[in-house]
Write an enzyme that holds these catalytic residues in place. Structure first.
Site, PDB file in Angstrom:
ATOM      1  N   SER A   8      84.126  37.794  30.758  1.00 25.94           N
ATOM      2  CA  SER A   8      84.403  38.577  31.965  1.00 25.94           C
ATOM      3  C   SER A   8      83.089  39.008  32.598  1.00 25.94           C
ATOM      4  O   SER A   8      82.298  39.730  31.988  1.00 25.94           O
ATOM      5  CB  SER A   8      85.237  39.809  31.625  1.00 25.94           C
ATOM      6  OG  SER A   8      85.300  40.635  32.765  1.00 25.94           O
ATOM      7  N   HIS A  31      85.711  34.579  33.883  1.00 24.73           N
ATOM      8  CA  HIS A  31      86.806  35.478  34.251  1.00 24.73           C
ATOM      9  C   HIS A  31      86.276  36.499  35.256  1.00 24.73           C
ATOM     10  O   HIS A  31      85.290  37.190  34.991  1.00 24.73           O
ATOM     11  CB  HIS A  31      87.309  36.170  32.982  1.00 24.73           C
ATOM     12  CG  HIS A  31      88.492  37.063  33.173  1.00 24.73           C
ATOM     13  ND1 HIS A  31      89.782  36.601  33.183  1.00 24.73           N
ATOM     14  CD2 HIS A  31      88.581  38.409  33.349  1.00 24.73           C
ATOM     15  CE1 HIS A  31      90.622  37.614  33.340  1.00 24.73           C
ATOM     16  NE2 HIS A  31      89.905  38.735  33.453  1.00 24.73           N
ATOM     17  N   ASP A  33      87.249  39.756  37.518  1.00 26.50           N
ATOM     18  CA  ASP A  33      88.211  40.851  37.673  1.00 26.50           C
ATOM     19  C   ASP A  33      88.142  41.428  39.069  1.00 26.50           C
ATOM     20  O   ASP A  33      87.202  42.157  39.405  1.00 26.50           O
ATOM     21  CB  ASP A  33      87.907  41.950  36.643  1.00 26.50           C
ATOM     22  CG  ASP A  33      88.238  41.524  35.232  1.00 26.50           C
ATOM     23  OD1 ASP A  33      89.391  41.115  35.000  1.00 26.50           O
ATOM     24  OD2 ASP A  33      87.345  41.586  34.357  1.00 26.50           O
ATOM     25  N   MET A  35      89.468  44.051  41.569  1.00 23.65           N
ATOM     26  CA  MET A  35      90.180  45.349  41.531  1.00 23.65           C
ATOM     27  C   MET A  35      90.065  46.011  42.898  1.00 23.65           C
ATOM     28  O   MET A  35      89.002  45.970  43.526  1.00 23.65           O
ATOM     29  CB  MET A  35      89.534  46.264  40.480  1.00 23.65           C
ATOM     30  CG  MET A  35      89.442  45.666  39.084  1.00 23.65           C
ATOM     31  SD  MET A  35      88.860  46.908  37.928  1.00 23.65           S
ATOM     32  CE  MET A  35      88.597  45.897  36.461  1.00 23.65           C
ATOM     33  N   HIS A  64      91.342  37.128  38.019  1.00 26.39           N
ATOM     34  CA  HIS A  64      92.343  38.102  37.580  1.00 26.39           C
ATOM     35  C   HIS A  64      92.469  39.156  38.668  1.00 26.39           C
ATOM     36  O   HIS A  64      91.586  39.998  38.826  1.00 26.39           O
ATOM     37  CB  HIS A  64      91.883  38.715  36.244  1.00 26.39           C
ATOM     38  CG  HIS A  64      92.787  39.783  35.716  1.00 26.39           C
ATOM     39  ND1 HIS A  64      92.416  40.614  34.682  1.00 26.39           N
ATOM     40  CD2 HIS A  64      94.044  40.161  36.062  1.00 26.39           C
ATOM     41  CE1 HIS A  64      93.406  41.458  34.405  1.00 26.39           C
ATOM     42  NE2 HIS A  64      94.402  41.206  35.249  1.00 26.39           N
ATOM     43  N   MET A  66      93.742  42.373  40.035  1.00 20.71           N
ATOM     44  CA  MET A  66      94.344  43.682  39.767  1.00 20.71           C
ATOM     45  C   MET A  66      94.434  44.399  41.104  1.00 20.71           C
ATOM     46  O   MET A  66      93.689  45.347  41.384  1.00 20.71           O
ATOM     47  CB  MET A  66      93.482  44.440  38.751  1.00 20.71           C
ATOM     48  CG  MET A  66      93.672  43.918  37.327  1.00 20.71           C
ATOM     49  SD  MET A  66      92.336  44.395  36.235  1.00 20.71           S
ATOM     50  CE  MET A  66      91.188  43.090  36.637  1.00 20.71           C
ATOM     51  N   MET A 135      97.920  41.627  28.880  1.00 22.55           N
ATOM     52  CA  MET A 135      96.828  42.602  28.853  1.00 22.55           C
ATOM     53  C   MET A 135      96.855  43.353  27.532  1.00 22.55           C
ATOM     54  O   MET A 135      97.892  43.879  27.118  1.00 22.55           O
ATOM     55  CB  MET A 135      96.969  43.604  30.009  1.00 22.55           C
ATOM     56  CG  MET A 135      96.655  43.051  31.389  1.00 22.55           C
ATOM     57  SD  MET A 135      94.983  42.387  31.571  1.00 22.55           S
ATOM     58  CE  MET A 135      93.956  43.836  31.234  1.00 22.55           C
ATOM     59  N   GLY A 142      86.340  47.728  31.629  1.00 21.74           N
ATOM     60  CA  GLY A 142      85.900  47.037  30.434  1.00 21.74           C
ATOM     61  C   GLY A 142      85.602  48.055  29.341  1.00 21.74           C
ATOM     62  O   GLY A 142      85.599  49.257  29.578  1.00 21.74           O
ATOM     63  N   ASP A 173      93.344  39.766  27.274  1.00 23.64           N
ATOM     64  CA  ASP A 173      92.238  40.357  28.020  1.00 23.64           C
ATOM     65  C   ASP A 173      92.172  41.840  27.720  1.00 23.64           C
ATOM     66  O   ASP A 173      93.113  42.575  28.008  1.00 23.64           O
ATOM     67  CB  ASP A 173      92.484  40.104  29.524  1.00 23.64           C
ATOM     68  CG  ASP A 173      91.405  40.676  30.417  1.00 23.64           C
ATOM     69  OD1 ASP A 173      90.348  41.087  29.903  1.00 23.64           O
ATOM     70  OD2 ASP A 173      91.630  40.699  31.649  1.00 23.64           O
ATOM     71  N   GLY A 174      91.025  42.264  27.144  1.00 24.95           N
ATOM     72  CA  GLY A 174      90.802  43.671  26.887  1.00 24.95           C
ATOM     73  C   GLY A 174      90.539  43.949  25.419  1.00 24.95           C
ATOM     74  O   GLY A 174      91.399  43.709  24.574  1.00 24.95           O
TER      75      GLY A 174
HETATM   76  C1  DX5 Z   1      90.009  45.058  32.334  1.00 28.90           C
HETATM   77  C2  DX5 Z   1      89.609  43.663  32.707  1.00 28.90           C
HETATM   78  C3  DX5 Z   1      88.945  42.916  31.624  1.00 28.90           C
HETATM   79  C4  DX5 Z   1      87.642  43.486  31.143  1.00 28.90           C
HETATM   80  C5  DX5 Z   1      87.555  43.188  29.671  1.00 28.90           C
HETATM   81  O1  DX5 Z   1      90.861  45.559  33.312  1.00 28.90           O
HETATM   82  O2  DX5 Z   1      90.760  42.919  33.108  1.00 28.90           O
HETATM   83  O3  DX5 Z   1      88.775  41.550  31.997  1.00 28.90           O
HETATM   84  O4  DX5 Z   1      86.526  42.949  31.786  1.00 28.90           O
HETATM   85  O5  DX5 Z   1      86.440  43.826  29.159  1.00 28.90           O
HETATM   86  P1  DX5 Z   1      86.243  44.046  27.586  1.00 28.90           P
HETATM   87  O6  DX5 Z   1      86.201  42.696  26.958  1.00 28.90           O
HETATM   88  O7  DX5 Z   1      84.962  44.777  27.523  1.00 28.90           O
HETATM   89  O8  DX5 Z   1      87.425  44.860  27.117  1.00 28.90           O
HETATM   90 ZN    ZN Z   2      90.531  40.746  33.405  1.00 29.54          ZN
END
Ligand code: DX5
Ligand code: ZN
Length: 219
Positions: A8, A31, A33, A35, A64, A66, A135, A142, A173-174
């Site tokens: 990510s 990946h 993210d 948001m 991804h 969000m 998720m 993160g 993911d997460g």
């Molecule tokens: C959280 C994201 C993840 C995030 C994961 O909302 O969708 O992709 O970057 O980060 P880590 O691996 O640090 O949990």
């Molecule tokens: Zn993500």
């Protein structure tokens, strides 16, 4: 089973993005993210950033989303030529129509489930998707802790994918690291997003470690 490791870019240094993109060249997909400060309480990238990331990346992009109203906004990401676009079940109005539209543009279509969202309504829709993202933290940030409570959904999804013979990727993911990736792989995941675990050390070494660990425990 083939496993995929998707670092990510949220965990990268945002003022050195091109350098950090180059550091994950041995991964399968980047990946990204997206948001919007509405669906989740955080704000990251929009289409212009995704377009530039794609221009400098040697590996394909796994987007991804969000965001609220993906029915309206997701196709623009597919139009950029990214590999996959995943939208949230909780935010979409018509998941099947949007997935078909994304596929029509040429992207793989994914649906994401927050930890509290049940998987059952989506099992019969599996042929409409190329990927289901389970998720393993609440989306938005993160560096959070992996939630074991989400694993029964993966077990159900893996059984459904196996019984239908569909090639639907099951992504987590997460909070994925060298310990939790074992739990997720054993539950049935084949596609692993990792942010902090990749960027906190040497990304090439971390990617290799995550890959070999997942491969040893995947179905
Ligand atoms: C959280 C994201 C993840 C995030 C994961 O909302 O969708 O992709 O970057 O980060 P880590 O691996 O640090 O949990
Ligand atoms: Zn993500």
């Amino acid at each position: 089973m083939a496993v995929r490791i998707n670092p990510s870019i949220l965990a990268a240094d945002f003022v050195n993005l091109e350098r950090d993109v180059a550091r994950i060249a041995t991964a399968d997909l980047m990946h990204v993210d997206v948001m919007d400060n509405h669906f989740v309480p955080n704000l990251t990238f929009g289409p212009q950033m995704v377009e530039r990331l794609q221009a400098v990346s040697s590996i394909p992009l796994d987007i991804h989303l969000m965001i609220d109203d993906p029915d309206r906004w997701a196709p623009a990401y597919a139009e950029l030529g990214v590999f996959s676009v995943t939208f949230h079940a909780e935010a979409v109005a018509d998941a099947v129509a949007l997935a078909r539209r994304l596929r029509g543009i040429g992207a793989r279509a994914g649906i994401a489930l927050k930890p509290g969202t049940p998987v059952e309504p989506y099992l019969e829709l599996l042929p409409e998707f190329d990927q289901v993202l389970v998720m393993t933290v609440e989306p938005g940030f993160g560096g959070q802790s992996f939630m074991d409570s989400t694993m029964p959904k993966l077990v159900e999804l893996r059984a459904a994918v196996a019984s239908t013979g569909l090639d639907v990727w099951l992504q987590v993911d997460g909070g994925i690291d060298e310990r939790t990736i074992v739990i997720a792989a054993e539950a049935g995941a084949d596609t692993f997003v990792a942010g902090s675990a990749v960027f906190r050390g040497d990304p090439t070494a971390q990617i290799a470690l995550l890959r070999s660990t997942a491969a040893a425990h995947a179905h």
